[in-house]
Write an enzyme that holds these catalytic residues in place. Sequence first.
Site, mmCIF file in Angstrom:
data_model
loop_
_atom_site.group_PDB
_atom_site.id
_atom_site.type_symbol
_atom_site.label_atom_id
_atom_site.label_comp_id
_atom_site.label_asym_id
_atom_site.label_seq_id
_atom_site.Cartn_x
_atom_site.Cartn_y
_atom_site.Cartn_z
ATOM 1 N N HIS A 312 -10.570 0.993 -0.329
ATOM 2 C CA HIS A 312 -9.380 1.805 -0.613
ATOM 3 C C HIS A 312 -9.643 3.293 -0.645
ATOM 4 C CE1 HIS A 312 -6.255 -1.150 -1.622
ATOM 5 N NE2 HIS A 312 -7.268 -1.924 -1.947
ATOM 6 N N LYS A 492 2.866 10.533 -8.050
ATOM 7 C CA LYS A 492 1.663 9.752 -7.747
ATOM 8 C C LYS A 492 0.646 10.112 -8.817
ATOM 9 C CE LYS A 492 1.743 11.814 -3.686
ATOM 10 N NZ LYS A 492 1.384 10.826 -2.687
ATOM 11 N N ARG A 493 -0.482 9.395 -8.886
ATOM 12 C CA ARG A 493 -1.503 9.781 -9.843
ATOM 13 C C ARG A 493 -1.914 11.242 -9.628
ATOM 14 N NH1 ARG A 493 -4.060 6.353 -13.426
ATOM 15 N NH2 ARG A 493 -4.808 8.365 -14.127
ATOM 16 N N LYS A 498 -5.056 14.887 -4.074
ATOM 17 C CA LYS A 498 -3.633 14.746 -3.768
ATOM 18 C C LYS A 498 -2.922 16.107 -3.781
ATOM 19 C CE LYS A 498 -3.148 9.947 -5.506
ATOM 20 N NZ LYS A 498 -2.485 9.216 -4.423
ATOM 21 N N THR A 599 1.227 4.715 -0.335
ATOM 22 C CA THR A 599 2.366 3.821 -0.143
ATOM 23 C C THR A 599 3.627 4.492 -0.666
ATOM 24 O OG1 THR A 599 1.797 2.754 -2.238
ATOM 25 C CG2 THR A 599 1.113 1.626 -0.204
ATOM 26 N N LYS A 603 7.747 4.430 0.609
ATOM 27 C CA LYS A 603 8.926 4.203 -0.237
ATOM 28 C C LYS A 603 9.950 5.316 -0.041
ATOM 29 C CE LYS A 603 5.736 2.478 -3.750
ATOM 30 N NZ LYS A 603 5.015 2.935 -4.964
HETATM 31 C C1 LIG Z 1 3.841 3.533 -5.100
HETATM 32 C C2 LIG Z 1 3.336 3.969 -6.417
HETATM 33 C C3 LIG Z 1 2.133 4.677 -6.501
HETATM 34 C C4 LIG Z 1 1.335 5.070 -5.286
HETATM 35 O O1 LIG Z 1 1.793 6.318 -4.819
HETATM 36 P P1 LIG Z 1 0.946 7.158 -3.753
HETATM 37 O O2 LIG Z 1 1.840 8.292 -3.440
HETATM 38 O O3 LIG Z 1 0.759 6.253 -2.572
HETATM 39 O O4 LIG Z 1 -0.312 7.545 -4.396
HETATM 40 C C5 LIG Z 1 1.691 5.083 -7.750
HETATM 41 N N1 LIG Z 1 2.389 4.805 -8.860
HETATM 42 C C6 LIG Z 1 3.558 4.134 -8.817
HETATM 43 C C7 LIG Z 1 4.289 3.878 -10.088
HETATM 44 C C8 LIG Z 1 4.068 3.688 -7.601
HETATM 45 O O5 LIG Z 1 5.220 3.014 -7.574
#
Ligand SMILES: *Cc1c(COP(=O)(O)O)cnc(C)c1O
Length: 755
Positions: A312, A492-493, A498, A599, A603
């Site tokens: 990952h 995101k985290r 990032k 991911t 979304k």
């Molecule tokens: C989809 C999701 C992530 C992943 O987000 P990235 O932008 O791909 O890092 C992290 N936290 C939550 C709550 C999510 O739904």
Amino acid sequence: MSESMKTTLNELCQKDIATASDAELYTALLKLVQEQSQKQIKPVTGRKLYYISAEFLIGKLLSNNLINLGLYDEVRETLASIGKSLADIEEQEPEPSLGNGGLGRLAACFLDSLATLDLPGDGVGLRYHCGLFHQNFKNNIQNEAPDFWLTDQCAAKATDTVFPVSLAGNTYSARLYKLPVTGYEGRTNMLNLFDLDSVDESVIGDGISFDKKDIARNLTLFLYPDDSDEDGRLLRIYQQYFMVSAGAQLILNECAARGCNYHDLADYAAIQINDTHPSMVIPELIRLLEEHGISFDEAVQIVTDTCAYTNHTILAEALEKWPRHYLDTVVPQLMPIIEKLDDIAKTRTTDSSLAIIDQNQVVHMAHMDIHFSHSTNGVATLHTQILKESELAGFYQLYPNKFNNKTNGITFRRWLLKCNPALTSEIESLIGSGFKKDASELKKLLNYTDDAEVLKKLSCIKKANKEALASWLEDKQGIKLNTNAMFSIQSKRLHEYKRQQLNLLFLIHEYLEIKAGHTPATPLVSIFGAKAAPAYIIAKDIIHSLLTLSQVISEDPEVSRYLQLAFVENYNVSAAEKMIPACDLSEQISLASKEASGTGNMKFMLNGALTLGTMDGANVEIAEAVGNDNIYIFGQSSKQVIHRYAAGDYCAKDWYEADPNLRRAIDFLTSEEMLKYGDEEHLKRLQNELINKDWFQTLPDFNAYVVRKEQAMSDYAVNPEAWNRRTLINIAEAGFFSSDRTIKEYDDDIWHLGK
Ligand SMILES: *Cc1c(COP(=O)(O)O)cnc(C)c1O
């Protein structure tokens, strides 16, 4: 409204539902879901998947289960007819705290798709009592509190199954809990979660502190306990081994019950190792097979044929490696096996960088995975290519056939049907409901790119979603958002790669421009959601800087007419479901080469946001799908970045000194305005980091980012219809990013389930 549903609910409530409280209705609906999903359990034949993962970020279950069981509309209408709201009842459910970020959310999407595609596939993980911490803000600083999400009503039910697990020579009993996972018009699989009866939430002290040595009472309290000291690191290994040893015993038991004689284990089980946390399942299975009388050499072959590994990340610090003496302490029974595996590996290659145990007596978990599983996959095309060409090039030369790509995906049931019902029904009215099971049908929406009425409808739905987000945020945090503004979201985290700090510098720049009389093409609302690991100092400094800037802006009406900055507390799946449908501009601005896939980007696209992103992870594939006119790409390429790292000649200070706008933005971090609400130590530390280190190369991308984002803002303001057309194209092209597609690829290439 359906009379029979009303009767069913009356019976489950044991009273007239018109007089029932939300809590009582919630309990009744849980029972309904339980009964119905039980009926979807199907016998397993052939190969069954076990997806082992330290995290499953599953989100609230009630509504999603109702959708997947085909009961959602009926239940919602029945409740509405007596003046109750399903959304209010859903508020009764605490969000399970079993995951952290993208990796855990991926595992949850995969379970949904497996069950939807009628494939036999269970999850294996831990039943954390508090899981990931609950984030709250005080004085513009992140605080951590335990998230006591486990209630008696939790859908994960205790079983009588226990397995002995030996930790540092003492035997503990791992109890199995089962949480049903029901697919959309599919089957019910299980998420198997292990726990220790003696774990005790009362040992938690201030914040999320606890005695890290007291394994019997702390083992499954938290996901990713602080590993900044040795006891914390040992605890992580205790957790990992507890999970994989119990998991391996479960797998062997289940297979034996179906007639497996262990020699043929690979015909009964496929094990997917989700990142390196479950890697010890390899030596543990070998150990157990030997206990069952199988020779070491044969056990190695069986395990290799059964296991597959997903990588990952290419961030070196995230590729787990443990000093050998940690493993000697925690899992002495595995060390002789790991040593023998290392010996075999050394007969296959003389390249010492591929060893499992290196010269410094450090054990490399990913190396064990690659040598002793039959498949290693990356999670987006670019990521897999980088693994093959640089990070894991030595392994790729040794095992070219093991390497493969599986671009991540998301389940559309949660990330469209559940979170955006208005958009779902609009799509359904245009192209029918086939897209719910076959996401590629979304392409039919391309017939409507010139339909002004459809485009207008899309923008109305977006507006309503923005208003819903605004009112939720006002209730929750007292923030009032301007819903006529463009909404840009980075959720995101929090991690330097990032690059929330790049967004921060943009917002400072915008603030200063507005102060100088240069107003933007459109008002902008910039929304963040992000937790920082408790011991990650710079990440917390970035949060502090954003919160401080937010206060500077909100106290300045001259600016806040044009610019707002909102930081959503405690970002989790439930928050994501509210934020993503309201987004215009999706911020995917990682340093190229560093985000394996992402991911979140998928979304947002699915919900009609345009992406502002670097050519990183799955952004590359999103750009390919929608075409360059329908995405905002900026910044260095992964090749340039990798080259810069290799050359080792990046000097942040040169960029700081060369660009007056950039210098002005960075200098502002410690300005009087910021110091009025912020803490000097935090702000200075971040400023210093940016000028003197900037490991993730924020500064070289600053200018391009500002230009691209201002372009997006101007496009949004100048030609709304063209903007809406581009959002439609993004939705139409999102089909590829369904996790149903991803799971089919895993099944075709790696698992061959049910056969
Ligand atoms: C989809 C999701 C992530 C992943 O987000 P990235 O932008 O791909 O890092 C992290 N936290 C939550 C709550 C999510 O739904």
